[in-house]
Design an enzyme around this catalytic site. Sequence first.
Site, PDB file in Angstrom:
ATOM      1  N   GLY A  26      97.268 -12.559  64.077  1.00  0.00           N
ATOM      2  CA  GLY A  26      98.006 -13.488  63.226  1.00  0.00           C
ATOM      3  C   GLY A  26      98.432 -12.812  61.941  1.00  0.00           C
ATOM      4  N   ASP A  81      89.031 -12.545  61.275  1.00  0.00           N
ATOM      5  CA  ASP A  81      90.194 -13.208  61.887  1.00  0.00           C
ATOM      6  C   ASP A  81      90.590 -14.426  61.057  1.00  0.00           C
ATOM      7  OD1 ASP A  81      92.220 -13.792  63.661  1.00  0.00           O
ATOM      8  OD2 ASP A  81      90.931 -14.097  65.401  1.00  0.00           O
ATOM      9  N   GLY A  82      91.784 -14.905  61.284  1.00  0.00           N
ATOM     10  CA  GLY A  82      92.261 -16.111  60.622  1.00  0.00           C
ATOM     11  C   GLY A  82      91.885 -17.352  61.430  1.00  0.00           C
ATOM     12  N   ALA A  83      92.401 -18.502  60.994  1.00  0.00           N
ATOM     13  CA  ALA A  83      92.179 -19.759  61.710  1.00  0.00           C
ATOM     14  C   ALA A  83      93.314 -20.705  61.344  1.00  0.00           C
ATOM     15  CB  ALA A  83      90.831 -20.364  61.321  1.00  0.00           C
ATOM     16  N   ASP A  84      93.512 -21.708  62.167  1.00  0.00           N
ATOM     17  CA  ASP A  84      94.555 -22.705  61.880  1.00  0.00           C
ATOM     18  C   ASP A  84      93.987 -23.892  61.108  1.00  0.00           C
ATOM     19  OD1 ASP A  84      96.657 -21.339  63.330  1.00  0.00           O
ATOM     20  OD2 ASP A  84      95.437 -21.777  65.089  1.00  0.00           O
ATOM     21  N   LYS A  94      91.425 -22.514  66.395  1.00  0.00           N
ATOM     22  CA  LYS A  94      92.171 -21.270  66.506  1.00  0.00           C
ATOM     23  C   LYS A  94      93.054 -21.339  67.751  1.00  0.00           C
ATOM     24  CE  LYS A  94      90.220 -17.318  65.929  1.00  0.00           C
ATOM     25  NZ  LYS A  94      91.457 -16.875  65.241  1.00  0.00           N
ATOM     26  N   GLY A  95      93.935 -20.321  67.854  1.00  0.00           N
ATOM     27  CA  GLY A  95      94.632 -20.184  69.120  1.00  0.00           C
ATOM     28  C   GLY A  95      96.118 -20.434  69.097  1.00  0.00           C
ATOM     29  N   GLY A  97      97.908 -18.160  68.502  1.00  0.00           N
ATOM     30  CA  GLY A  97      98.277 -16.897  69.160  1.00  0.00           C
ATOM     31  C   GLY A  97      97.836 -16.860  70.619  1.00  0.00           C
ATOM     32  N   GLU A 103      89.282 -13.767  71.502  1.00  0.00           N
ATOM     33  CA  GLU A 103      88.879 -14.163  70.149  1.00  0.00           C
ATOM     34  C   GLU A 103      87.463 -14.744  70.151  1.00  0.00           C
ATOM     35  OE1 GLU A 103      91.865 -16.669  68.371  1.00  0.00           O
ATOM     36  OE2 GLU A 103      93.256 -15.011  68.137  1.00  0.00           O
TER      37      GLU A 103
END
Length: 228
Positions: A26, A81-84, A94-95, A97, A103
């Site tokens: 991301g 990692d990032g997150a939504d 997440k996801g 992507g 992940e």
Amino acid sequence: MNDKQLVAEYAATQIQDGMLVGLGTGSTANFFIEALARRQAEEGLRVTAVSSSTVSAVKAKSLGLPLVALEQVERIDLYIDGADEVTPDLTLLKGRGYDLVREKLLARAADRFLVLADESKRVGRIGERYPVPVEVMPFAWALVKHRLENLGGKGGLRPTAAGDGLVVTSYGSLVLDMSFGPEWDSWALDEALNATPGVVEHGIFRALASAVLIAVDGKVKEFTGEGA
Ligand code: 5RP
């Protein structure tokens, strides 16, 4: 420097010589990959990386970070990692992507999982802003969708950005994006999705994050539980 860059730069300072680092996917994870590569080039930091997606592996490789295949890995030191979405108890969605299996494997394998976010990602409950991505075996999608609709979910298969096809993950799975109402708390939904045959993986990451980094008024704050 924007908030995503700020937390990514901070996260790169947490990496120590000799670490095996998991690379997320991301725009925020990309800033981290760049910051890590810079530390390697400028300070001679020695790290090995394992990527959560092909796109991150390509980026890391182009910047000269040494990569190992996921197949070679039994544990990692740190996953970044990032997150939504991020809830106060550090449950994540997440996801966007869509490479959810890699992940979640890295999040579980890491001694520490640091999540890079910004204020816009903070929510009261999972699913507040985005549907929950559910990666399904291609032949199971209709049965899974039917079961999730019986649980009150609404949604369908994720189309490609151009709208002329369906998104297929690197493992050949399809992705259902399903919205659930506020009657579902994220823990119950996590369990219901885990118990649905045909689901390969889904975007709720429960009890996996060690801490969430968020820039507040230009300063990076680390949240480790209630209060994110
Ligand atoms: C990919 C993810 C990303 O970490 C999430 O979508 C956040 O992306 P960005 O850093 O671009 O806001 O879960 O599957």
